[in-house]
Scaffold this motif. Structure first.
Motif, PDB file in Angstrom:
ATOM      1  N   PRO A  97      52.443  52.408  21.210  1.00 58.66           N
ATOM      2  CA  PRO A  97      52.170  53.652  20.470  1.00 58.66           C
ATOM      3  C   PRO A  97      50.674  53.784  20.144  1.00 58.66           C
ATOM      4  CG  PRO A  97      54.100  52.554  19.575  1.00 58.66           C
ATOM      5  CD  PRO A  97      53.479  51.607  20.575  1.00 58.66           C
ATOM      6  N   GLY A  98      50.143  54.965  20.340  1.00 54.92           N
ATOM      7  CA  GLY A  98      48.748  55.229  20.027  1.00 54.92           C
ATOM      8  C   GLY A  98      47.762  54.802  21.092  1.00 54.92           C
ATOM      9  N   VAL A  99      48.263  54.356  22.263  1.00 54.22           N
ATOM     10  CA  VAL A  99      47.374  53.930  23.345  1.00 54.22           C
ATOM     11  C   VAL A  99      47.932  54.432  24.679  1.00 54.22           C
ATOM     12  CG1 VAL A  99      46.407  51.955  24.614  1.00 54.22           C
ATOM     13  CG2 VAL A  99      46.606  51.857  22.125  1.00 54.22           C
ATOM     14  N   ILE A 100      47.031  54.970  25.506  1.00 56.29           N
ATOM     15  CA  ILE A 100      47.369  55.296  26.889  1.00 56.29           C
ATOM     16  C   ILE A 100      46.428  54.496  27.776  1.00 56.29           C
ATOM     17  CG2 ILE A 100      48.164  57.633  26.319  1.00 56.29           C
ATOM     18  CD1 ILE A 100      45.485  58.632  27.621  1.00 56.29           C
ATOM     19  N   THR A 101      46.765  54.391  29.055  1.00 53.48           N
ATOM     20  CA  THR A 101      45.902  53.705  30.017  1.00 53.48           C
ATOM     21  C   THR A 101      45.726  54.604  31.228  1.00 53.48           C
ATOM     22  OG1 THR A 101      46.716  51.549  29.308  1.00 53.48           O
ATOM     23  CG2 THR A 101      45.598  51.622  31.421  1.00 53.48           C
ATOM     24  N   CYS A 102      44.483  54.715  31.709  1.00 53.12           N
ATOM     25  CA  CYS A 102      44.239  55.467  32.945  1.00 53.12           C
ATOM     26  C   CYS A 102      43.708  54.513  34.014  1.00 53.12           C
ATOM     27  CB  CYS A 102      43.285  56.632  32.690  1.00 53.12           C
ATOM     28  SG  CYS A 102      41.578  56.192  32.437  1.00 53.12           S
ATOM     29  N   ASP A 103      43.657  55.020  35.222  1.00 49.64           N
ATOM     30  CA  ASP A 103      43.311  54.191  36.386  1.00 49.64           C
ATOM     31  C   ASP A 103      41.823  54.214  36.733  1.00 49.64           C
ATOM     32  OD1 ASP A 103      43.117  56.772  37.328  1.00 49.64           O
ATOM     33  OD2 ASP A 103      44.483  56.493  39.015  1.00 49.64           O
ATOM     34  N   VAL A 127      36.023  61.636  27.387  1.00 51.99           N
ATOM     35  CA  VAL A 127      37.113  62.313  28.080  1.00 51.99           C
ATOM     36  C   VAL A 127      36.944  63.809  27.837  1.00 51.99           C
ATOM     37  CG1 VAL A 127      39.604  62.439  28.430  1.00 51.99           C
ATOM     38  CG2 VAL A 127      38.562  60.294  27.634  1.00 51.99           C
ATOM     39  N   VAL A 128      36.584  64.533  28.891  1.00 51.38           N
ATOM     40  CA  VAL A 128      36.265  65.953  28.781  1.00 51.38           C
ATOM     41  C   VAL A 128      37.494  66.735  28.306  1.00 51.38           C
ATOM     42  CG1 VAL A 128      35.497  67.999  30.055  1.00 51.38           C
ATOM     43  CG2 VAL A 128      34.510  65.758  30.582  1.00 51.38           C
ATOM     44  N   GLY A 129      37.308  67.500  27.234  1.00 52.14           N
ATOM     45  CA  GLY A 129      38.370  68.340  26.717  1.00 52.14           C
ATOM     46  C   GLY A 129      39.439  67.621  25.922  1.00 52.14           C
ATOM     47  N   HIS A 130      39.222  66.341  25.639  1.00 51.82           N
ATOM     48  CA  HIS A 130      40.208  65.553  24.892  1.00 51.82           C
ATOM     49  C   HIS A 130      39.526  64.746  23.789  1.00 51.82           C
ATOM     50  CE1 HIS A 130      43.786  66.282  27.367  1.00 51.82           C
ATOM     51  NE2 HIS A 130      42.927  66.350  28.377  1.00 51.82           N
ATOM     52  N   PRO A 131      39.089  65.397  22.724  1.00 53.80           N
ATOM     53  CA  PRO A 131      38.441  64.663  21.634  1.00 53.80           C
ATOM     54  C   PRO A 131      39.391  63.697  20.925  1.00 53.80           C
ATOM     55  CG  PRO A 131      38.841  66.932  20.995  1.00 53.80           C
ATOM     56  CD  PRO A 131      39.186  66.831  22.457  1.00 53.80           C
ATOM     57  N   GLU A 132      40.688  63.830  21.144  1.00 50.15           N
ATOM     58  CA  GLU A 132      41.667  62.934  20.523  1.00 50.15           C
ATOM     59  C   GLU A 132      41.757  61.588  21.232  1.00 50.15           C
ATOM     60  OE1 GLU A 132      44.052  64.864  23.822  1.00 50.15           O
ATOM     61  OE2 GLU A 132      42.387  65.419  22.539  1.00 50.15           O
ATOM     62  N   LEU A 133      41.092  61.439  22.392  1.00 48.93           N
ATOM     63  CA  LEU A 133      41.130  60.191  23.150  1.00 48.93           C
ATOM     64  C   LEU A 133      39.815  59.432  22.996  1.00 48.93           C
ATOM     65  CD1 LEU A 133      42.843  61.420  26.447  1.00 48.93           C
ATOM     66  CD2 LEU A 133      43.901  60.279  24.474  1.00 48.93           C
ATOM     67  N   ALA A 134      39.911  58.164  22.624  1.00 46.63           N
ATOM     68  CA  ALA A 134      38.732  57.306  22.460  1.00 46.63           C
ATOM     69  C   ALA A 134      38.836  56.126  23.413  1.00 46.63           C
ATOM     70  CB  ALA A 134      38.633  56.809  21.021  1.00 46.63           C
ATOM     71  N   PRO A 135      38.012  56.102  24.471  1.00 43.94           N
ATOM     72  CA  PRO A 135      38.054  54.989  25.414  1.00 43.94           C
ATOM     73  C   PRO A 135      37.783  53.650  24.738  1.00 43.94           C
ATOM     74  CG  PRO A 135      36.871  56.833  26.352  1.00 43.94           C
ATOM     75  CD  PRO A 135      37.099  57.151  24.897  1.00 43.94           C
ATOM     76  N   LEU A 136      38.579  52.655  25.130  1.00 42.81           N
ATOM     77  CA  LEU A 136      38.445  51.291  24.618  1.00 42.81           C
ATOM     78  C   LEU A 136      37.785  50.440  25.690  1.00 42.81           C
ATOM     79  CD1 LEU A 136      42.034  51.132  23.060  1.00 42.81           C
ATOM     80  CD2 LEU A 136      39.869  51.581  21.862  1.00 42.81           C
ATOM     81  N   SER A 137      37.793  49.138  25.531  1.00 38.57           N
ATOM     82  CA  SER A 137      37.170  48.232  26.490  1.00 38.57           C
ATOM     83  C   SER A 137      37.980  48.194  27.795  1.00 38.57           C
ATOM     84  CB  SER A 137      37.093  46.826  25.881  1.00 38.57           C
ATOM     85  OG  SER A 137      36.399  45.975  26.754  1.00 38.57           O
ATOM     86  N   PRO A 138      37.316  48.481  28.936  1.00 38.49           N
ATOM     87  CA  PRO A 138      38.029  48.553  30.206  1.00 38.49           C
ATOM     88  C   PRO A 138      38.191  47.202  30.887  1.00 38.49           C
ATOM     89  CG  PRO A 138      35.749  49.087  30.569  1.00 38.49           C
ATOM     90  CD  PRO A 138      35.911  48.847  29.078  1.00 38.49           C
ATOM     91  N   SER A 139      39.137  47.141  31.825  1.00 41.48           N
ATOM     92  CA  SER A 139      39.184  46.056  32.803  1.00 41.48           C
ATOM     93  C   SER A 139      38.507  46.616  34.059  1.00 41.48           C
ATOM     94  CB  SER A 139      40.630  45.653  33.090  1.00 41.48           C
ATOM     95  OG  SER A 139      41.307  46.703  33.770  1.00 41.48           O
ATOM     96  N   GLU A 140      38.583  45.900  35.172  1.00 40.11           N
ATOM     97  CA  GLU A 140      37.961  46.405  36.392  1.00 40.11           C
ATOM     98  C   GLU A 140      38.543  47.744  36.829  1.00 40.11           C
ATOM     99  OE1 GLU A 140      36.825  43.735  39.764  1.00 40.11           O
ATOM    100  OE2 GLU A 140      38.086  42.351  38.611  1.00 40.11           O
ATOM    101  N   GLU A 141      39.863  47.886  36.726  1.00 37.43           N
ATOM    102  CA  GLU A 141      40.517  49.054  37.296  1.00 37.43           C
ATOM    103  C   GLU A 141      41.259  49.930  36.296  1.00 37.43           C
ATOM    104  OE1 GLU A 141      42.785  47.220  40.380  1.00 37.43           O
ATOM    105  OE2 GLU A 141      41.023  46.940  41.642  1.00 37.43           O
ATOM    106  N   HIS A 142      41.300  49.536  35.038  1.00 39.84           N
ATOM    107  CA  HIS A 142      42.043  50.314  34.042  1.00 39.84           C
ATOM    108  C   HIS A 142      41.227  50.530  32.777  1.00 39.84           C
ATOM    109  CE1 HIS A 142      45.277  48.719  36.624  1.00 39.84           C
ATOM    110  NE2 HIS A 142      45.701  49.961  36.497  1.00 39.84           N
ATOM    111  N   LEU A 143      41.467  51.676  32.156  1.00 40.50           N
ATOM    112  CA  LEU A 143      40.766  52.041  30.936  1.00 40.50           C
ATOM    113  C   LEU A 143      41.788  52.442  29.877  1.00 40.50           C
ATOM    114  CD1 LEU A 143      38.137  52.689  29.393  1.00 40.50           C
ATOM    115  CD2 LEU A 143      38.231  54.977  30.412  1.00 40.50           C
ATOM    116  N   PRO A 144      42.001  51.581  28.888  1.00 40.64           N
ATOM    117  CA  PRO A 144      42.876  51.987  27.783  1.00 40.64           C
ATOM    118  C   PRO A 144      42.130  52.942  26.868  1.00 40.64           C
ATOM    119  CG  PRO A 144      42.049  49.767  27.421  1.00 40.64           C
ATOM    120  CD  PRO A 144      41.508  50.217  28.744  1.00 40.64           C
TER     121      PRO A 144
END
Length: 178
Positions: A70-76, A93-110
């Motif tokens: 809950p409260g976290v999504i992951t993108c590729d 994240v353009v047009g999504h002020p409700e999303l705050a990028p966290l620390s990424p891995s090589e291929e994923h961004l929570p």
């Protein structure tokens, strides 16, 4: 000693260099060398005066791939797509002020989803504006030029890659020291 040409200023300082009288009347050709501003990233937009009218020319298309908790999504799109060298968050994240990028891995961004916000659904596409665009551009051979949501051209990224090797001839060898 006469200096025929002076090159100053990267992207964040070029407005100052252009307005500095000493460079205008220095008796030499003055050039500025802003590189990142060609693509424009989130850092440039925060640093450059709004009246200059800069807009980003590079966005990374990413897709939401999971809701790990809950409260976290992951993108590729991890740090291979939006470099972490400028720190976290790696992008906006353009047009999504409700999303705050966290620390990424090589291929994923929570991304943290702001409390009370619905968040994006799995499969939804997001546009990411890198904080530092140079490593992003260097990682891709081609860019899609899009206008009004339609791909117009696939363009080779000429800024990609490295300089030619120091040793051009195949028969030259470099002695290794032990």
């Amino acid at each position: 000693m006469r200096v025929p040409e002076v090159v100053t200023a990267g992207t964040p300082t070029f407005p100052c260099a252009l307005s500095y009288e000493g460079f205008r009347r220095g008796g030499f050709i003055h050039r500025v060398s802003p590189g990142t501003v060609v693509y424009c990233d989130a850092t440039n937009l925060a640093q450059l005066p709004i009246e200059y009218g800069y807009r980003p020319a590079v966005l990374v298309l990413a897709r939401v791939v999971s809701h790990p908790r809950p409260g976290v999504i992951t993108c590729d799109a991890g740090h291979k797509s939006v470099s972490a060298d400028a720190g976290v968050p790696t992008c906006v994240v353009v047009g999504h002020p409700e999303l705050a990028p966290l620390s990424p891995s090589e291929e994923h961004l929570p991304m943290a989803v702001q409390a009370g916000a619905a968040g994006s659904q799995v499969g939804e596409t997001l546009l990411l504006l890198p904080r530092h665009v140079c490593p992003t551009v260097n990682n891709f051979d081609c860019a899609l030029l899009v206008q009004d949501g339609e791909i117009k051209v696939v363009e080779k990224v000429s800024a990609r890659g490295r300089e030619a090797p120091l040793l051009q001839a195949a028969d030259q060898t470099v002695p290794l020291r032990s």
